[in-house]
Motif scaffolding. Sequence first.
Motif, PDB file in Angstrom:
ATOM      1  N   ALA A 877     -13.854  24.118 -24.186  1.00 33.73           N
ATOM      2  CA  ALA A 877     -14.193  23.340 -25.477  1.00 33.73           C
ATOM      3  C   ALA A 877     -14.691  22.108 -25.002  1.00 33.73           C
ATOM      4  CB  ALA A 877     -13.150  23.270 -26.412  1.00 33.73           C
ATOM      5  N   SER A 878     -15.476  21.148 -25.353  1.00 40.08           N
ATOM      6  CA  SER A 878     -15.604  19.663 -25.962  1.00 40.08           C
ATOM      7  C   SER A 878     -15.468  18.989 -26.467  1.00 40.08           C
ATOM      8  CB  SER A 878     -17.526  19.586 -25.240  1.00 40.08           C
ATOM      9  OG  SER A 878     -18.091  20.198 -26.546  1.00 40.08           O
ATOM     10  N   THR A 879     -15.431  18.022 -26.733  1.00 37.38           N
ATOM     11  CA  THR A 879     -15.398  16.744 -27.942  1.00 37.38           C
ATOM     12  C   THR A 879     -16.529  16.683 -28.739  1.00 37.38           C
ATOM     13  OG1 THR A 879     -15.690  14.595 -26.793  1.00 37.38           O
ATOM     14  CG2 THR A 879     -13.697  15.729 -26.603  1.00 37.38           C
ATOM     15  N   ASN A 880     -17.033  17.425 -28.845  1.00 40.36           N
ATOM     16  CA  ASN A 880     -18.603  17.233 -29.288  1.00 40.36           C
ATOM     17  C   ASN A 880     -18.476  19.167 -30.330  1.00 40.36           C
ATOM     18  OD1 ASN A 880     -19.090  14.565 -28.739  1.00 40.36           O
ATOM     19  ND2 ASN A 880     -20.372  15.080 -27.310  1.00 40.36           N
ATOM     20  N   PRO A 881     -19.155  18.256 -31.341  1.00 39.21           N
ATOM     21  CA  PRO A 881     -18.994  19.656 -32.229  1.00 39.21           C
ATOM     22  C   PRO A 881     -20.480  20.543 -31.718  1.00 39.21           C
ATOM     23  CG  PRO A 881     -19.687  17.809 -33.265  1.00 39.21           C
ATOM     24  CD  PRO A 881     -19.142  17.603 -32.277  1.00 39.21           C
ATOM     25  N   ASN A 882     -20.950  20.573 -30.496  1.00 41.39           N
ATOM     26  CA  ASN A 882     -21.434  21.015 -30.474  1.00 41.39           C
ATOM     27  C   ASN A 882     -22.504  21.460 -28.844  1.00 41.39           C
ATOM     28  OD1 ASN A 882     -22.332  19.069 -27.900  1.00 41.39           O
ATOM     29  ND2 ASN A 882     -23.995  18.071 -29.199  1.00 41.39           N
ATOM     30  N   GLY A 883     -20.721  21.748 -27.984  1.00 36.48           N
ATOM     31  CA  GLY A 883     -20.389  22.411 -27.170  1.00 36.48           C
ATOM     32  C   GLY A 883     -21.055  21.711 -26.144  1.00 36.48           C
ATOM     33  N   THR A 884     -21.267  20.587 -25.825  1.00 33.94           N
ATOM     34  CA  THR A 884     -21.453  19.563 -25.232  1.00 33.94           C
ATOM     35  C   THR A 884     -20.850  18.859 -24.312  1.00 33.94           C
ATOM     36  OG1 THR A 884     -23.570  19.072 -25.994  1.00 33.94           O
ATOM     37  CG2 THR A 884     -24.121  20.459 -24.834  1.00 33.94           C
ATOM     38  N   GLY A 885     -21.404  17.903 -23.656  1.00 31.71           N
ATOM     39  CA  GLY A 885     -20.548  16.327 -24.135  1.00 31.71           C
ATOM     40  C   GLY A 885     -18.716  16.625 -22.923  1.00 31.71           C
ATOM     41  N   VAL A 886     -18.562  15.969 -23.120  1.00 34.55           N
ATOM     42  CA  VAL A 886     -17.320  15.131 -22.219  1.00 34.55           C
ATOM     43  C   VAL A 886     -16.188  16.904 -23.043  1.00 34.55           C
ATOM     44  CG1 VAL A 886     -14.878  13.814 -22.477  1.00 34.55           C
ATOM     45  CG2 VAL A 886     -17.673  13.130 -22.950  1.00 34.55           C
ATOM     46  N   ALA A 887     -15.264  16.972 -21.846  1.00 35.79           N
ATOM     47  CA  ALA A 887     -14.876  18.007 -21.981  1.00 35.79           C
ATOM     48  C   ALA A 887     -13.284  18.100 -23.160  1.00 35.79           C
ATOM     49  CB  ALA A 887     -13.909  18.730 -20.120  1.00 35.79           C
ATOM     50  N   LEU A 888     -12.934  18.871 -24.103  1.00 36.57           N
ATOM     51  CA  LEU A 888     -11.897  18.363 -24.471  1.00 36.57           C
ATOM     52  C   LEU A 888     -10.564  19.336 -23.551  1.00 36.57           C
ATOM     53  CD1 LEU A 888     -10.521  18.057 -27.050  1.00 36.57           C
ATOM     54  CD2 LEU A 888     -10.903  20.316 -27.616  1.00 36.57           C
ATOM     55  N   ALA A 889     -10.014  18.473 -22.722  1.00 32.62           N
ATOM     56  CA  ALA A 889      -9.577  19.221 -22.084  1.00 32.62           C
ATOM     57  C   ALA A 889      -7.898  18.380 -21.333  1.00 32.62           C
ATOM     58  CB  ALA A 889      -9.555  18.773 -20.298  1.00 32.62           C
ATOM     59  N   THR A 890      -6.815  19.005 -20.939  1.00 35.80           N
ATOM     60  CA  THR A 890      -5.698  17.714 -20.333  1.00 35.80           C
ATOM     61  C   THR A 890      -5.452  18.096 -19.083  1.00 35.80           C
ATOM     62  OG1 THR A 890      -3.906  19.809 -20.396  1.00 35.80           O
ATOM     63  CG2 THR A 890      -4.494  18.045 -22.432  1.00 35.80           C
ATOM     64  N   ALA A 891      -4.508  16.880 -18.139  1.00 31.14           N
ATOM     65  CA  ALA A 891      -4.706  17.057 -16.498  1.00 31.14           C
ATOM     66  C   ALA A 891      -3.391  16.362 -16.381  1.00 31.14           C
ATOM     67  CB  ALA A 891      -5.302  16.461 -15.943  1.00 31.14           C
ATOM     68  N   ILE A 892      -2.644  17.478 -15.271  1.00 24.86           N
ATOM     69  CA  ILE A 892      -0.752  16.533 -14.461  1.00 24.86           C
ATOM     70  C   ILE A 892      -1.559  16.128 -13.098  1.00 24.86           C
ATOM     71  CG2 ILE A 892      -0.281  17.791 -15.745  1.00 24.86           C
ATOM     72  CD1 ILE A 892       0.115  19.481 -14.315  1.00 24.86           C
ATOM     73  N   ARG A 893      -1.253  14.757 -12.936  1.00 23.65           N
ATOM     74  CA  ARG A 893      -1.362  14.551 -11.101  1.00 23.65           C
ATOM     75  C   ARG A 893       0.038  14.590 -10.555  1.00 23.65           C
ATOM     76  NH1 ARG A 893      -4.730  10.975  -9.161  1.00 23.65           N
ATOM     77  NH2 ARG A 893      -4.083   9.557 -11.761  1.00 23.65           N
ATOM     78  N   VAL A 894      -0.345  15.698  -9.452  1.00 25.87           N
ATOM     79  CA  VAL A 894       1.639  16.660  -8.994  1.00 25.87           C
ATOM     80  C   VAL A 894       1.220  15.579  -7.537  1.00 25.87           C
ATOM     81  CG1 VAL A 894       3.371  18.065  -7.664  1.00 25.87           C
ATOM     82  CG2 VAL A 894       1.677  18.262  -9.676  1.00 25.87           C
ATOM     83  N   ALA A 895       2.730  14.242  -7.581  1.00 25.78           N
ATOM     84  CA  ALA A 895       2.999  13.935  -5.673  1.00 25.78           C
ATOM     85  C   ALA A 895       2.734  14.804  -4.750  1.00 25.78           C
ATOM     86  CB  ALA A 895       4.483  12.815  -6.391  1.00 25.78           C
ATOM     87  N   ALA A 896       2.470  13.414  -4.069  1.00 30.63           N
ATOM     88  CA  ALA A 896       2.812  14.738  -2.517  1.00 30.63           C
ATOM     89  C   ALA A 896       4.127  15.376  -2.511  1.00 30.63           C
ATOM     90  CB  ALA A 896       3.039  13.208  -1.722  1.00 30.63           C
ATOM     91  N   ASP A 897       5.167  14.386  -3.223  1.00 30.06           N
ATOM     92  CA  ASP A 897       6.377  15.429  -2.865  1.00 30.06           C
ATOM     93  C   ASP A 897       6.068  16.836  -3.731  1.00 30.06           C
ATOM     94  OD1 ASP A 897       6.758  14.729  -5.429  1.00 30.06           O
ATOM     95  OD2 ASP A 897       8.272  13.672  -5.309  1.00 30.06           O
ATOM     96  N   GLY A 898       5.636  16.949  -4.216  1.00 37.99           N
ATOM     97  CA  GLY A 898       4.832  18.512  -4.039  1.00 37.99           C
ATOM     98  C   GLY A 898       6.033  18.632  -5.823  1.00 37.99           C
ATOM     99  N   VAL A 899       6.429  18.168  -6.495  1.00 36.74           N
ATOM    100  CA  VAL A 899       7.639  17.671  -7.502  1.00 36.74           C
ATOM    101  C   VAL A 899       7.282  17.260  -8.659  1.00 36.74           C
ATOM    102  CG1 VAL A 899       9.727  17.878  -8.516  1.00 36.74           C
ATOM    103  CG2 VAL A 899       9.366  19.008  -5.801  1.00 36.74           C
ATOM    104  N   THR A 900       6.780  15.762  -8.697  1.00 37.71           N
ATOM    105  CA  THR A 900       6.800  14.738  -9.489  1.00 37.71           C
ATOM    106  C   THR A 900       5.228  14.738 -10.821  1.00 37.71           C
ATOM    107  OG1 THR A 900       7.935  13.254  -8.390  1.00 37.71           O
ATOM    108  CG2 THR A 900       7.129  12.267 -10.356  1.00 37.71           C
ATOM    109  N   GLN A 901       5.698  14.851 -11.716  1.00 35.47           N
ATOM    110  CA  GLN A 901       3.881  14.583 -12.256  1.00 35.47           C
ATOM    111  C   GLN A 901       4.207  13.916 -13.489  1.00 35.47           C
ATOM    112  OE1 GLN A 901       3.641  19.333 -13.987  1.00 35.47           O
ATOM    113  NE2 GLN A 901       4.905  20.079 -12.121  1.00 35.47           N
ATOM    114  N   THR A 902       3.349  13.476 -13.154  1.00 35.60           N
ATOM    115  CA  THR A 902       2.292  12.829 -14.639  1.00 35.60           C
ATOM    116  C   THR A 902       1.398  13.439 -15.340  1.00 35.60           C
ATOM    117  OG1 THR A 902       1.622  11.054 -12.406  1.00 35.60           O
ATOM    118  CG2 THR A 902       3.592  11.075 -12.913  1.00 35.60           C
ATOM    119  N   PRO A 903       0.856  13.117 -16.744  1.00 40.95           N
ATOM    120  CA  PRO A 903      -0.191  13.390 -17.121  1.00 40.95           C
ATOM    121  C   PRO A 903      -0.963  12.439 -16.837  1.00 40.95           C
ATOM    122  CG  PRO A 903       1.575  12.345 -18.203  1.00 40.95           C
ATOM    123  CD  PRO A 903       2.667  12.468 -17.500  1.00 40.95           C
ATOM    124  N   VAL A 904      -2.464  12.897 -16.847  1.00 44.84           N
ATOM    125  CA  VAL A 904      -3.482  11.992 -16.715  1.00 44.84           C
ATOM    126  C   VAL A 904      -4.845  12.154 -17.814  1.00 44.84           C
ATOM    127  CG1 VAL A 904      -4.904  11.889 -14.700  1.00 44.84           C
ATOM    128  CG2 VAL A 904      -3.254  13.093 -14.288  1.00 44.84           C
TER     129      VAL A 904
END
Length: 1003
Positions: A877-904
């Motif tokens: 999935a992409s944000t463009n209606p033609n299958g190209t361009g920016v990914a329609l995606a989500t992300a998280i960052r896991v801190a060095a402690d391996g526990v804390t998560q924040t959305p990206v």
Amino acid sequence: MNRSVITIVIGGLLAFAAAAIFLAPRGPLFHSWVPWRALAATAAYYGPYSNQPVALSWDQSKLAAVNPEAGTVSIFQVAGDANTKTAEVPVGKAPAGAAWSADGSTLYVANQLDGTVSVVTPYQGGSYQATGTITVGTEPHGMVLSASGRKLYVTNTRSNNVSVIDTMYNTVTATISGVGPEPRGIAITHGSGATDSAQVIYVTNFLALPSGNGHPDGFDDAKTGYVTAISVANDTVITTIKLSTVADTGFKAAGDALNHIAPPANPQPSDFKFTTGAYPNQLNNLTTHGNFVYLPNTGASPNGPVRFNVNVQSLVSVINLTTNQDAGQTINMQQAVGAQANPTKLFITQPWAIAFKNSADQAYVVSAASNIVVKLAVNTTTGAPSVQSDPSDSTKVLEIPVGKNPRGIVINSTDTRAYVWNYISRDISVIDLTQSPERVIATLTSTALPQPGTQDDKVHAGRELFFASVGVFDPPASGKPAITGNMSNNGWGSCGACHPNGLTDNVVWIFASGPRRTVPLHSTFVHGDPTQQRALNWSGIFDQIESFEGNIRNVSGGAGLFVQSDGVTPATLPAAFAATAGLNQLKIRGVNAWDAIKAYIQSGIPAPISPVSKTDPDTVAGQQLFTQAGCNNCHSTALWTTSRVRYTPPADPSLIQNTELIAELRPVGTFNPLGTNEVRATATAPVGADGFNTPSLLSIFAFSQTFFHGGSAASFDDVMANVAHRTAGLSAGASDPLSSASARAQLEKFLNSIDGSTPPVNPPAPGAVTLVNNFNYKSSAEAPAAAVAAYGTGLASAATPSTSTTLPSGIGGTTAAVKDSAGVLRLAPLYAVSPGQVNFEVNPGTATGPAAVTITSPSGAISTATMQIAAVAPGIASTNPNGTGVALATAIRVAADGVTQTPVSVFQCTSAACTATPIDVSTGTVYVSFYGTGIRGFSSLANVNCTIGGASATVLSAGAQGQFPGLDQLNVQLPGSLRGAGSVNVVFTIDGQTSNPVTISVQ
């Protein structure tokens, strides 16, 4: 000229005349020499007084019986109980009625499928042959002869008129119209001193018509029977007589659907407290006696709930000859059987014909389905009939067993013998009326039965069961007795009771799905091609003839035809849409019972013949309008409906929605949930919002004044006044070619002309659609459970999304069907539909290989395409209606402690466009969830690979996203080495199949 010359001349003329008589061609001209004999009869007037398939000569010496399937008529010598068949004469197709001339020298036979009356006369050697034909109306049926023997009246069931034949010249001298639709039964007043000038003919309309009280069909008094009186003196209509309905049949229901009173789930005797009524229907025969006309008929009691004894009743209606009005003496013969003290009961199903003794006020009625004759006595003052008890056992009704499916009866002039014509067993039962009780003393074979083991025999076995209320089946094992009685509860009900002659009683029954007009069965299969079958019932709730096992059990109260391994015990009722092939069945003459019934429906029911000219200019113009208005989107092919069972049962569950074959339904504006009769038998809301299974138009002219599923249209004018219905086949924005009354009249002319001889109108050529993966927009391949977009035109009536994450298989009448390489047909779940686009999910379980896709619009128009199914066909999935361009995606960052998560954030959007948000990978670990389709079928996670900016990235997991149908998810760890890479391509390779590239930005 001298005397000798005169003698020679006269002698020559006489010799020439004699030679002409002997040598003349055996055609109508021949009869112009001999018909004077009809006026020289010495025997007393003996009719026939009513339409019968069997006839006695006026001198009582000869009996004639028609043989419809054989196309012959048999002649017997019956004087002195000789009971000898002397001839079987070929006549026309499907002979239905017989009548002797006054002197017995000529036999007239009405040939239903030829539109003729055969003239049968004796010739050398004392045998008989058909020596001419008289053309009458369409589908002639019944005949009566006037007192003089000069006028023969013939009812023409499809041209809706009566032909008058002058028996002196064997020509039609008059055609009487104004007798209503489907004139069938015909009777003539008679008696001592009867003369043509004083005689009156009575003609029935076979099917009931609206009673005019404002009640829609489904009410027990919504319709009634009608009879037309005709003067023999001048061959004109005197009046039309409306029969009375029955307010109380004598049998109670456990609820009242139309008044929204539901029956209990398990009714107890005390729950049966609701009075049921009935209206006269199926008026096949009638006769006069004294000052009255008597009409046996099958009364319809359509209000729900259904139960064997509150659906069809066995009525005898009575007309007063003095007033030409209903005499108010109608009886329900089933009450007599219901009230008898003897617990062994056989009900009187489908009373079909009646005959009176000549010198007593007693009559005999044949029960076609129950294979019996019952006796009536009548009150000569009031006309009231009453069913007689057995004089040898007063605890039961007198029921005289005869042959299979009796449909006609005549009584000789001395009241000593009755002759009963048995349609299925193809014989004549001779009843001795002088004995008490009366009994059969001889059985006369009229024509041969089909050769055992042939297809004709199989069809005839099905015909036998179809019209039987009891049923006789093969023993379960050698030495065991035959199995009997499985077709209904004590002989109350048969398939033929609602489908007379395999067609329809035209009744709207309040059934489990809602109000449903009985569907005629002649258009169930394409004639000659049993593989082409229409979906069944108005809502497509069945896909096999065998599914009507439930009707035998739940409507007629029978034990049914599916049995357990012991060959006797009823098996569990198969579920709707389950495969019935291979299930153990009762057998009849070695043939599976349901197989036999199906064979009869496939080839044993002829389509009614239309009287309307195919070449009439208005008919031709109407056919053009039929196509212009898009009627052929739904009403085309040899069945005059596009409805089909398109798979071999069992049905894939995807094909079923709300208990219906959803793809065969068309929402065309014929469902009004607020209609008075729109209710189920259980008093709940009916099925209908999804549309209805398109009915066939084959011979639609024959089933008048009750159209649509619930009878809401009483005429073609009403049908076409429904603008939504008449424009349903048009493309968006097209003008209505039926907006004028004249155009609608031309279309009506064409509709009335359609019969088995009409060349089918083909549906429009399928439109084309382009199929692409919903995310990569490629058309090379799709995968099971993948989201697909179909692009075309006219695919839906409006843009409509699914409103649930449980995707429907139909939206607004639009469906998408996929038939895979294994031959399995499924309906695809729909995300959304619009006129130009349909988004659907390829069904999980779809086999790999080529697959056919059919998009069906609400109008019935179809668009088709093919697609290749692969195990995986990754689209990201992409944000463009033609299958190209920016990914329609989500992300998280896991801190060095391996526990804390924040959305990206991965992307951001404005009204103009979406852009990638740079992802910081300098701290912690970033995991990105990419979304797509066509992925979950991968072989192993080891074969799911990802590159980001050309660098390999670890795929931690892949598979179904779980929340949204068809959506897959891939979780990827972003390599720290990408720091500062900026915009990079992300590409997945899954089992060797490469996805479309999408981009992310790495800070």
